[in-house]
Design a protein around this motif. Sequence first.
Motif, PDB file in Angstrom:
ATOM      1  N   ILE A 130       0.843  -1.214   0.000  1.00 45.92           N
ATOM      2  CA  ILE A 130       0.000   0.000   0.000  1.00 45.92           C
ATOM      3  C   ILE A 130       0.876   1.261   0.000  1.00 45.92           C
ATOM      4  O   ILE A 130       0.603   2.226  -0.711  1.00 45.92           O
ATOM      5  CB  ILE A 130      -0.934   0.001   1.236  1.00 45.92           C
ATOM      6  N   ALA A 131       1.952   1.216   0.810  1.00 41.52           N
ATOM      7  CA  ALA A 131       2.861   2.367   0.887  1.00 41.52           C
ATOM      8  C   ALA A 131       3.522   2.634  -0.464  1.00 41.52           C
ATOM      9  O   ALA A 131       3.698   3.787  -0.874  1.00 41.52           O
ATOM     10  CB  ALA A 131       3.913   2.120   1.965  1.00 41.52           C
ATOM     11  N   MET A 132       3.906   1.567  -1.155  1.00 36.97           N
ATOM     12  CA  MET A 132       4.517   1.711  -2.483  1.00 36.97           C
ATOM     13  C   MET A 132       3.514   2.287  -3.472  1.00 36.97           C
ATOM     14  O   MET A 132       3.860   3.117  -4.325  1.00 36.97           O
ATOM     15  CB  MET A 132       5.034   0.353  -2.968  1.00 36.97           C
ATOM     16  N   ASP A 133       2.268   1.826  -3.356  1.00 38.22           N
ATOM     17  CA  ASP A 133       1.231   2.298  -4.277  1.00 38.22           C
ATOM     18  C   ASP A 133       0.901   3.772  -4.016  1.00 38.22           C
ATOM     19  O   ASP A 133       0.664   4.541  -4.950  1.00 38.22           O
ATOM     20  CB  ASP A 133      -0.027   1.427  -4.106  1.00 38.22           C
ATOM     21  N   MET A 134       0.902   4.172  -2.736  1.00 37.41           N
ATOM     22  CA  MET A 134       0.602   5.555  -2.366  1.00 37.41           C
ATOM     23  C   MET A 134       1.815   6.464  -2.507  1.00 37.41           C
ATOM     24  O   MET A 134       1.688   7.690  -2.414  1.00 37.41           O
ATOM     25  CB  MET A 134       0.106   5.608  -0.912  1.00 37.41           C
ATOM     26  N   GLN A 135       3.006   5.839  -2.692  1.00 38.20           N
ATOM     27  CA  GLN A 135       4.266   6.582  -2.783  1.00 38.20           C
ATOM     28  C   GLN A 135       4.504   7.423  -1.524  1.00 38.20           C
ATOM     29  O   GLN A 135       5.006   8.541  -1.591  1.00 38.20           O
ATOM     30  CB  GLN A 135       4.283   7.465  -4.032  1.00 38.20           C
ATOM     31  N   ASN A 136       4.123   6.844  -0.397  1.00 36.92           N
ATOM     32  CA  ASN A 136       4.324   7.485   0.904  1.00 36.92           C
ATOM     33  C   ASN A 136       5.682   7.029   1.449  1.00 36.92           C
ATOM     34  O   ASN A 136       5.832   5.900   1.916  1.00 36.92           O
ATOM     35  CB  ASN A 136       3.192   7.091   1.860  1.00 36.92           C
ATOM     36  N   ILE A 137       6.688   7.891   1.365  1.00 33.96           N
ATOM     37  CA  ILE A 137       8.056   7.525   1.736  1.00 33.96           C
ATOM     38  C   ILE A 137       8.173   7.123   3.205  1.00 33.96           C
ATOM     39  O   ILE A 137       8.811   6.132   3.549  1.00 33.96           O
ATOM     40  CB  ILE A 137       9.029   8.705   1.451  1.00 33.96           C
ATOM     41  N   LEU A 138       7.516   7.894   4.084  1.00 33.99           N
ATOM     42  CA  LEU A 138       7.595   7.629   5.523  1.00 33.99           C
ATOM     43  C   LEU A 138       6.986   6.267   5.868  1.00 33.99           C
ATOM     44  O   LEU A 138       7.575   5.466   6.600  1.00 33.99           O
ATOM     45  CB  LEU A 138       6.877   8.738   6.301  1.00 33.99           C
ATOM     46  N   LEU A 139       5.814   5.999   5.318  1.00 35.64           N
ATOM     47  CA  LEU A 139       5.126   4.725   5.556  1.00 35.64           C
ATOM     48  C   LEU A 139       5.916   3.571   4.937  1.00 35.64           C
ATOM     49  O   LEU A 139       5.991   2.475   5.502  1.00 35.64           O
ATOM     50  CB  LEU A 139       3.709   4.770   4.970  1.00 35.64           C
ATOM     51  N   LEU A 140       6.523   3.842   3.778  1.00 40.70           N
ATOM     52  CA  LEU A 140       7.315   2.821   3.094  1.00 40.70           C
ATOM     53  C   LEU A 140       8.537   2.427   3.923  1.00 40.70           C
ATOM     54  O   LEU A 140       8.829   1.239   4.110  1.00 40.70           O
ATOM     55  CB  LEU A 140       7.756   3.333   1.718  1.00 40.70           C
ATOM     56  N   LEU A 141       9.261   3.419   4.443  1.00 40.73           N
ATOM     57  CA  LEU A 141      10.436   3.145   5.273  1.00 40.73           C
ATOM     58  C   LEU A 141      10.058   2.386   6.540  1.00 40.73           C
ATOM     59  O   LEU A 141      10.732   1.434   6.936  1.00 40.73           O
ATOM     60  CB  LEU A 141      11.136   4.460   5.638  1.00 40.73           C
ATOM     61  N   PHE A 142       8.947   2.813   7.152  1.00 43.03           N
ATOM     62  CA  PHE A 142       8.474   2.142   8.365  1.00 43.03           C
ATOM     63  C   PHE A 142       8.149   0.673   8.068  1.00 43.03           C
ATOM     64  O   PHE A 142       8.529  -0.232   8.824  1.00 43.03           O
ATOM     65  CB  PHE A 142       7.235   2.862   8.906  1.00 43.03           C
ATOM     66  N   SER A 143       7.455   0.427   6.961  1.00 42.12           N
ATOM     67  CA  SER A 143       7.060  -0.935   6.588  1.00 42.12           C
ATOM     68  C   SER A 143       8.272  -1.804   6.290  1.00 42.12           C
ATOM     69  O   SER A 143       8.332  -2.964   6.704  1.00 42.12           O
ATOM     70  CB  SER A 143       6.129  -0.902   5.366  1.00 42.12           C
ATOM     71  N   VAL A 144       9.251  -1.238   5.573  1.00 39.96           N
ATOM     72  CA  VAL A 144      10.465  -1.990   5.229  1.00 39.96           C
ATOM     73  C   VAL A 144      11.222  -2.386   6.490  1.00 39.96           C
ATOM     74  O   VAL A 144      11.672  -3.533   6.639  1.00 39.96           O
ATOM     75  CB  VAL A 144      11.375  -1.163   4.291  1.00 39.96           C
ATOM     76  N   VAL A 145      11.373  -1.434   7.419  1.00 38.34           N
ATOM     77  CA  VAL A 145      12.099  -1.706   8.673  1.00 38.34           C
ATOM     78  C   VAL A 145      11.399  -2.799   9.478  1.00 38.34           C
ATOM     79  O   VAL A 145      12.037  -3.737   9.971  1.00 38.34           O
ATOM     80  CB  VAL A 145      12.221  -0.416   9.518  1.00 38.34           C
ATOM     81  N   VAL A 146      10.079  -2.700   9.598  1.00 33.99           N
ATOM     82  CA  VAL A 146       9.314  -3.690  10.369  1.00 33.99           C
ATOM     83  C   VAL A 146       9.391  -5.062   9.723  1.00 33.99           C
ATOM     84  O   VAL A 146       9.582  -6.076  10.405  1.00 33.99           O
ATOM     85  CB  VAL A 146       7.833  -3.255  10.525  1.00 33.99           C
ATOM     86  N   VAL A 147       9.256  -5.112   8.389  1.00 35.28           N
ATOM     87  CA  VAL A 147       9.319  -6.394   7.668  1.00 35.28           C
ATOM     88  C   VAL A 147      10.688  -7.047   7.856  1.00 35.28           C
ATOM     89  O   VAL A 147      10.796  -8.251   8.112  1.00 35.28           O
ATOM     90  CB  VAL A 147       9.017  -6.190   6.163  1.00 35.28           C
ATOM     91  N   LEU A 148      11.747  -6.246   7.745  1.00 38.45           N
ATOM     92  CA  LEU A 148      13.098  -6.788   7.930  1.00 38.45           C
ATOM     93  C   LEU A 148      13.304  -7.275   9.356  1.00 38.45           C
ATOM     94  O   LEU A 148      13.896  -8.334   9.581  1.00 38.45           O
ATOM     95  CB  LEU A 148      14.145  -5.726   7.578  1.00 38.45           C
ATOM     96  N   LEU A 149      12.818  -6.495  10.326  1.00 39.37           N
ATOM     97  CA  LEU A 149      12.952  -6.891  11.727  1.00 39.37           C
ATOM     98  C   LEU A 149      12.170  -8.168  12.017  1.00 39.37           C
ATOM     99  O   LEU A 149      12.638  -9.048  12.743  1.00 39.37           O
ATOM    100  CB  LEU A 149      12.469  -5.775  12.647  1.00 39.37           C
ATOM    101  N   LEU A 150      10.980  -8.260  11.435  1.00 41.89           N
ATOM    102  CA  LEU A 150      10.166  -9.453  11.638  1.00 41.89           C
ATOM    103  C   LEU A 150      10.849 -10.681  11.057  1.00 41.89           C
ATOM    104  O   LEU A 150      10.865 -11.750  11.661  1.00 41.89           O
ATOM    105  CB  LEU A 150       8.782  -9.279  11.001  1.00 41.89           C
TER     106      LEU A 150
END
Length: 317
Positions: free
Chosen positions: A152-172
Amino acid sequence: MDLGEEELQFLCISDILKESISIPKQSPRTFSLVTLTLIFPLSFAILAHSLFTHPILSELQTDPTAPASDWTKLLIFQFCYLIFLFTFSLLSTAAVVFTVASLYTSKPVSFSSTIAAIPTVFKRLFITFLWVSLSMLVYNIVFLGFLILLIIAMDMQNILLLLFSVVVVLLLFLGVHVYINALWHLASVVSVLEPVYGFAAMKKSYELLKGKIGMGFVLVFCYLAACGVINMFFGGIVVHGGNDYRVSTRIMVGGFLVGLLVIVNLVGLLVQSVFYYVCKSYHHQGIDKSALYDHLGGYLGEYVPLKSSIQMENLDA
């Protein structure tokens, strides 16, 4: 496993690997047969699985209107593969952990005694596996949720949400996934060597892992990385390399990679056994070898004293 209990806690990762690799030398025939009958089929199935599914998936991708029978065939094959995978994974774990413990207590070791102990050990490991599966189910639901958020973040091009999602996914993935695997491997050994299994084994594994989380993380991550690299090369050369490599080359490379995965799986099982003793030593939980000897004998139908205790501690704790 000739080191004293107090010395085991000071083993580093390289020491654990050296100790693990030296164990099969104490009973080469038993480990050779266990490897041939249990670990080899497991390793072969892990790699050969893609050889059988690739043609079916290619056909389904090229023909969106493929009959339902093709999807049914794929689902049945996947189901049978997962049953085979987890069955042989638990059988291999039971055989290796039991054999290493027998050597640790100077109990006579043979392939026949190991096979005889497996049915009882398997039941305990299976119950523990069900609890681990429940944990993995919860993890996968959360992981999937953040993957959707990432899309969703990639589709919305929301940089802040995208970075947050990437960090959480990597941590998970790097943190939680590896940690759950470390808990599972340690809980598997606990299920075999102590009078607990299932959720109690998971809880005991959690306690033992305290203070050794970093070491457990590195060991499991290296194992998963090694398996991932082998699978990557197998997929690239053997499965998808039909246009770039000759059949003879693909067969030789495939055979080499299967053999390499067999070694990785065997060493991984030996390492998780040694790591258990390292954690026990770190927490100063002495192991009564005579009691453990009797406990292992219980799997073979031998007489077990009523008051035997594997640990020099209250079992109700």
